[in-house]
Scaffold this motif. Structure first.
Motif, PDB file in Angstrom:
ATOM      1  N   VAL A 151       0.889  -1.098  -0.075  1.00  0.00           N
ATOM      2  CA  VAL A 151      -0.048   0.104  -0.174  1.00  0.00           C
ATOM      3  C   VAL A 151       0.993   1.108  -0.138  1.00  0.00           C
ATOM      4  CG1 VAL A 151      -1.839   1.348   1.237  1.00  0.00           C
ATOM      5  CG2 VAL A 151      -1.764  -1.262   1.373  1.00  0.00           C
ATOM      6  N   VAL A 152       0.661   2.136  -1.061  1.00  0.00           N
ATOM      7  CA  VAL A 152       1.626   3.401  -1.126  1.00  0.00           C
ATOM      8  C   VAL A 152       0.614   4.418  -0.599  1.00  0.00           C
ATOM      9  CG1 VAL A 152       3.024   4.791  -2.645  1.00  0.00           C
ATOM     10  CG2 VAL A 152       2.580   2.355  -2.853  1.00  0.00           C
ATOM     11  N   SER A 153       1.182   4.973   0.203  1.00  0.00           N
ATOM     12  CA  SER A 153       0.033   6.063   0.897  1.00  0.00           C
ATOM     13  C   SER A 153       1.154   7.468   1.392  1.00  0.00           C
ATOM     14  CB  SER A 153      -0.302   5.579   2.192  1.00  0.00           C
ATOM     15  OG  SER A 153       0.350   5.303   3.136  1.00  0.00           O
ATOM     16  N   ALA A 154       0.731   8.343   1.970  1.00  0.00           N
ATOM     17  CA  ALA A 154       1.265   9.391   2.649  1.00  0.00           C
ATOM     18  C   ALA A 154       1.528   9.460   4.022  1.00  0.00           C
ATOM     19  CB  ALA A 154       0.569  10.806   2.243  1.00  0.00           C
ATOM     20  N   GLY A 155       0.996   8.182   4.586  1.00  0.00           N
ATOM     21  CA  GLY A 155       1.064   7.737   5.984  1.00  0.00           C
ATOM     22  C   GLY A 155      -0.304   7.718   6.346  1.00  0.00           C
TER      23      GLY A 155
END
Length: 303
Positions: A151-155
């Motif tokens: 999962v690629v997120s901004a945290g």
């Protein structure tokens, strides 16, 4: 399970090409029409421009769709009263013939079922402030602990209790990797003031890490969380954001906002307090995450 694929996604799966899953709550619950549709299309375009195939996931009249064609996306973007689907109610919506947007947890479930290894989102859910009394903890955390999707997120969303969220992820054995920096980002802000447990600096390194975990199940069976800082030109510094969040949270407490209403209420109020800046940053970070996710997916497909 009967999954409905677009021709583009079906071909990419059969040819083992790079694919990036996308959630659909950005369409059903994120913005009003037509802004929601324009945003979804722009994110898909970024993924294609970086060599991967986008697969927006949604339930439409009881059918699980992995990839939406133009007509389906247009229709979904104009629907009212759609469900917001997580692990608990994804199958329920399918049985009842309902329509709904998938959250992080539900999108991870569907992506794994479809054989898609990479998923781009804005920010994950986590442990809410005051959870020691309310027990308000997002299903996203358990999903990351059990479902093998990167999962690629901004945290984590900055309205959450980030230290407790990080602790909960550690307990579940989820690798939390900061991309290109030592600090853990906090959604609208590049630096939460908390050191990230792990750091990797290239999409190729992340893909190599994914491949090792895929080949050696003993090294990890659940998901991977990539925390990708929003571009510096688009960020709201954490001290400024913390003040805005505190004001919004105090107002929510005074109005007795609770349960599933808390997050959308806070996000909406933060947009108002920030004069729209938080929404601009939100859009920028989603696009930034889509670009990185596509690069990771391309590297992973080639490995």
């Amino acid at each position: 399970m009967d999954i409905h694929y677009t021709e583009e996604v079906s071909n990419a799966l059969s040819e083992k090409r790079a694919i990036v899953a996308l959630e659909s709550t950005i369409i059903t619950h994120g913005m009003p029409y037509p802004d929601n549709l324009e945003m979804a299309r722009s994110v898909e375009a970024i993924i294609r421009d970086n060599g991967a195939v986008p697969a927006t996931i949604a339930v439409i009249e009881g059918k699980l769709h992995v990839g939406l064609d133009d007509e389906q996306a247009e229709w979904l973007a104009q629907q009212k009263g759609t469900m917001k689907l997580s692990r608990a109610d994804l199958a329920y919506a399918m049985v009842r013939g309902a329509t709904g947007g998938t959250t992080v947890a539900a999108t991870m479930m569907a992506a794994q079922a479809a054989g898609i290894a990479v998923f781009a989102t804005g920010g994950i859910g986590g442990v809410h402030r005051g959870a020691e009394e309310t027990f308000d903890i997002s299903a996203d955390l358990d999903e990351l602990g059990r479902t093998a999707v990167t999962v690629v997120s901004a945290g984590a969303k900055a309205i959450l209790d980030i230290p407790k969220t990080l602790e909960a992820l550690e307990t579940r054995g989820v690798p939390v990797i900061a991309y290109g920096q030592d600090a853990l980002p906090a959604f609208w802000s590049r630096d939460s003031g908390i050191a990230a447990p792990l750091r990797l600096d290239t999409a190729a390194q992340i893909a190599q890490f994914m491949q090792l975990r895929t080949e050696q199940k003993a090294f990890g069976h659940g998901g991977i969380l990539i925390t990708n800082p929003v571009p510096e030109s688009d960020e709201i510094p954490y001290p400024e954001m913390a003040t805005i969040i505190t004001v919004a949270q105090n107002e929510a407490d005074q109005k007795n906002v609770s349960g599933k209403d808390v997050t959308p209420w806070l996000l909406s109020r933060i947009v108002e307090i920030s004069g729209g800046k938080s929404l601009e940053t939100n859009i920028a970070l989603v696009k930034n995450n889509a670009e990185l996710a596509a690069k990771i997916a391309v590297e992973f497909a080639a490995s």
